[in-house]
Write a protein that holds these residues in place. Structure first.
Motif, PDB file in Angstrom:
ATOM      1  N   TYR A 189       5.136  -4.806   2.512  1.00  4.47           N
ATOM      2  CA  TYR A 189       3.934  -4.285   3.164  1.00  4.47           C
ATOM      3  C   TYR A 189       3.590  -2.965   2.490  1.00  4.47           C
ATOM      4  CZ  TYR A 189       1.151  -2.578   7.225  1.00  4.47           C
ATOM      5  OH  TYR A 189       0.167  -2.099   8.062  1.00  4.47           O
ATOM      6  N   SER A 190       2.372  -2.823   2.015  1.00  6.13           N
ATOM      7  CA  SER A 190       1.974  -1.558   1.398  1.00  6.13           C
ATOM      8  C   SER A 190       0.607  -1.126   1.925  1.00  6.13           C
ATOM      9  CB  SER A 190       1.941  -1.679  -0.130  1.00  6.13           C
ATOM     10  OG  SER A 190       0.974  -2.617  -0.548  1.00  6.13           O
ATOM     11  N   THR A 191       0.341   0.150   1.781  1.00  6.59           N
ATOM     12  CA  THR A 191      -0.909   0.700   2.294  1.00  6.59           C
ATOM     13  C   THR A 191      -1.217   1.981   1.528  1.00  6.59           C
ATOM     14  OG1 THR A 191      -2.062   1.383   4.311  1.00  6.59           O
ATOM     15  CG2 THR A 191       0.265   1.974   4.154  1.00  6.59           C
ATOM     16  N   GLU A 192      -2.168   2.760   2.023  1.00 12.33           N
ATOM     17  CA  GLU A 192      -2.493   4.068   1.456  1.00 12.33           C
ATOM     18  C   GLU A 192      -2.153   5.145   2.472  1.00 12.33           C
ATOM     19  OE1 GLU A 192      -6.328   4.317  -0.650  1.00 12.33           O
ATOM     20  OE2 GLU A 192      -6.502   2.173  -0.252  1.00 12.33           O
ATOM     21  N   TRP A 193      -1.902   6.345   1.964  1.00 14.38           N
ATOM     22  CA  TRP A 193      -1.473   7.418   2.864  1.00 14.38           C
ATOM     23  C   TRP A 193      -2.533   7.795   3.891  1.00 14.38           C
ATOM     24  CZ3 TRP A 193       3.373   7.970   3.355  1.00 14.38           C
ATOM     25  CH2 TRP A 193       4.261   7.995   2.283  1.00 14.38           C
ATOM     26  N   ASP A 194      -3.796   7.541   3.580  1.00 16.29           N
ATOM     27  CA  ASP A 194      -4.845   7.930   4.539  1.00 16.29           C
ATOM     28  C   ASP A 194      -5.223   6.794   5.497  1.00 16.29           C
ATOM     29  OD1 ASP A 194      -6.131   6.328   2.732  1.00 16.29           O
ATOM     30  OD2 ASP A 194      -7.711   7.766   2.217  1.00 16.29           O
ATOM     31  N   ASN A 195      -4.533   5.664   5.414  1.00 13.64           N
ATOM     32  CA  ASN A 195      -4.794   4.558   6.341  1.00 13.64           C
ATOM     33  C   ASN A 195      -3.838   4.700   7.518  1.00 13.64           C
ATOM     34  OD1 ASN A 195      -5.134   2.118   7.706  1.00 13.64           O
ATOM     35  ND2 ASN A 195      -5.395   0.938   5.837  1.00 13.64           N
ATOM     36  N   HIS A 196      -4.215   5.511   8.484  1.00 13.92           N
ATOM     37  CA  HIS A 196      -3.301   5.879   9.562  1.00 13.92           C
ATOM     38  C   HIS A 196      -2.967   4.706  10.478  1.00 13.92           C
ATOM     39  CE1 HIS A 196      -3.601   9.978   8.249  1.00 13.92           C
ATOM     40  NE2 HIS A 196      -4.918   9.941   8.348  1.00 13.92           N
ATOM     41  N   SER A 197      -3.899   3.815  10.700  1.00 18.01           N
ATOM     42  CA  SER A 197      -3.602   2.667  11.552  1.00 18.01           C
ATOM     43  C   SER A 197      -2.568   1.759  10.894  1.00 18.01           C
ATOM     44  CB  SER A 197      -4.883   1.890  11.875  1.00 18.01           C
ATOM     45  OG  SER A 197      -5.496   1.411  10.691  1.00 18.01           O
ATOM     46  N   SER A 198      -2.681   1.590   9.580  1.00 18.18           N
ATOM     47  CA  SER A 198      -1.705   0.781   8.857  1.00 18.18           C
ATOM     48  C   SER A 198      -0.342   1.457   8.823  1.00 18.18           C
ATOM     49  CB  SER A 198      -2.208   0.521   7.437  1.00 18.18           C
ATOM     50  OG  SER A 198      -1.381  -0.391   6.762  1.00 18.18           O
ATOM     51  N   LEU A 199      -0.335   2.764   8.641  1.00 15.82           N
ATOM     52  CA  LEU A 199       0.933   3.504   8.670  1.00 15.82           C
ATOM     53  C   LEU A 199       1.610   3.401  10.027  1.00 15.82           C
ATOM     54  CD1 LEU A 199      -0.073   6.754   6.733  1.00 15.82           C
ATOM     55  CD2 LEU A 199       1.393   4.902   5.908  1.00 15.82           C
ATOM     56  N   SER A 200       0.815   3.345  11.083  1.00 15.61           N
ATOM     57  CA  SER A 200       1.400   3.247  12.417  1.00 15.61           C
ATOM     58  C   SER A 200       2.101   1.904  12.618  1.00 15.61           C
ATOM     59  CB  SER A 200       0.331   3.455  13.496  1.00 15.61           C
ATOM     60  OG  SER A 200      -0.580   2.376  13.533  1.00 15.61           O
ATOM     61  N   VAL A 201       1.584   0.851  11.972  1.00 11.05           N
ATOM     62  CA  VAL A 201       2.256  -0.451  12.032  1.00 11.05           C
ATOM     63  C   VAL A 201       3.621  -0.354  11.366  1.00 11.05           C
ATOM     64  CG1 VAL A 201       2.175  -2.857  11.277  1.00 11.05           C
ATOM     65  CG2 VAL A 201       0.107  -1.747  12.130  1.00 11.05           C
ATOM     66  N   ALA A 202       3.671   0.278  10.189  1.00 14.16           N
ATOM     67  CA  ALA A 202       4.937   0.443   9.481  1.00 14.16           C
ATOM     68  C   ALA A 202       5.939   1.230  10.318  1.00 14.16           C
ATOM     69  CB  ALA A 202       4.698   1.138   8.148  1.00 14.16           C
ATOM     70  N   LYS A 203       5.472   2.265  10.981  1.00 19.55           N
ATOM     71  CA  LYS A 203       6.359   3.074  11.817  1.00 19.55           C
ATOM     72  C   LYS A 203       6.831   2.289  13.028  1.00 19.55           C
ATOM     73  CE  LYS A 203       6.609   7.497  14.257  1.00 19.55           C
ATOM     74  NZ  LYS A 203       5.866   8.748  14.597  1.00 19.55           N
ATOM     75  N   ARG A 204       5.912   1.564  13.657  1.00 22.72           N
ATOM     76  CA  ARG A 204       6.260   0.805  14.870  1.00 22.72           C
ATOM     77  C   ARG A 204       7.319  -0.250  14.589  1.00 22.72           C
ATOM     78  NH1 ARG A 204       1.360  -0.922  16.000  1.00 22.72           N
ATOM     79  NH2 ARG A 204       0.849   1.069  16.961  1.00 22.72           N
TER      80      ARG A 204
END
Length: 217
Positions: A189-204
Motif C-alpha cells: 500500500y503506498s500513498t503521498e505524504w499529503d494524502n491524510h485520509s490515506s495515511l490514516s488508513v495505514a495508521k489504523r
C-alpha cells in the motif's frame, strides 16, 4: 524495463514512467531512470544515489535537491510525488458500517461499477483481486490491484465523497490483503505524504513502513 531503464509504470494501462524514480529504504537509496534520460546523466544519478547515507524514512518528505539539480541538466522537473510505501499486515477483518455490504468482485461483474467507478468497470479483469463496498446495489467504495508485480500487489482504493469517513477503505484493504495472500503474494500500500485520509488508513491498520518513493517527471 529495458536494459535497466524504465519504459512504463506497472499500472493498468502501462502509463509513461517518471524520468527518475527513487526508492529510499532503511539501508539504501536506489535510482532508476526512464529511457528519456541521457545515459551519462543516468550514470550520475546512480552514483549520487549510491553515495547517499540512509536517512529516517519519515524525514524523506520532499524531492532531494541534488536529484532535481541533476535532472535539470536534461529538463526541469515539472511534477513530483513523494510518499510512503507500506506492507499490509495480516489482521482481523474490519467490520463494515451498518447498511454496507462488502463483496469480492470478479472480472464478470464489471456492470456493478459502471455507475460510480467507470474506470474500474472498464479494467476490472486487470485489477484483480477487487473487493467493493455496496450501499444497496450501488458500489460506493472499491479496493483493487493497482499494480501486479507477480510477487506483490499494490492496493488502489477509492471511496465516493458521500461515504468517506466511515472506515470503508480500512475494511476493504483488510479483505483485499487476504485475497492477495491467498495468491501467494505480498499486499502493499503506498500513498503521498499529503494524502491524510490515506495515511490514516495505514495508521489504523498498523501497516509497516518499508520505503519512501520519489517520482520525478
Amino acid at each position: 524495463m529495458r536494459d535497466g531503464r524504465l519504459t512504463a509504470i506497472n499500472d493498468v494501462g502501462r502509463p509513461a514512467p517518471p524520468r527518475c524514480f527513487l526508492s529510499y529504504t532503511a539501508t539504501a537509496v536506489t535510482a532508476w531512470t526512464s529511457t528519456a534520460v541521457p545515459a551519462d546523466l543516468t550514470d550520475e544519478l546512480h552514483r549520487w544515489a549510491a553515495d547517499q547515507a540512509p536517512a529516517p524514512l519519515t524525514e524523506v518528505v520532499s524531492p532531494p535537491a541534488d536529484a532535481l539539480r541533476l535532472l535539470a541538466r536534461h529538463a526541469p522537473v515539472t511534477e513530483s510525488f513523494v510518499g510512503p510505501a507500506y506492507a499490509v499486515p495480516d489482521s482481523a477483518d474490519t467490520p463494515a458500517p451498518p447498511g454496507i455490504t462488502l463483496r469480492d468482485c470478479g472480472p464478470s461483474e464489471s456492470s456493478r461499477f459502471r455507475e460510480t467507478f467507470p474506470e474500474v468497470a472498464d479494467t476490472l479483469a486487470e485489477r484483480q483481486p477487487t473487493v467493493a463496498a455496496f450501499d444497496g446495489h450501488r458500489a460506493v467504495a472499491v479496493c483493487c490491484a493497482a499494480r501486479d508485480g507477480g510477487e506483490a500487489y499494490e492496493a488502489g482504493t477509492e471511496t465516493l465523497p458521500s461515504h468517506r469517513g466511515r472506515g470503508l477503505a480500512s475494511a476493504l484493504v483488510t479483505r483485499w490483503a487476504r485475497l492477495v495472500r491467498a495468491r501467494g503474494a505480498r499486499p502493499l500500500y503506498s500513498t503521498e505524504w499529503d494524502n491524510h485520509s490515506s495515511l490514516s488508513v495505514a495508521k489504523r491498520l498498523a501497516m509497516e513502513l518499508y520505503a519512501v518513493n520519489v517520482s520525478l517527471y
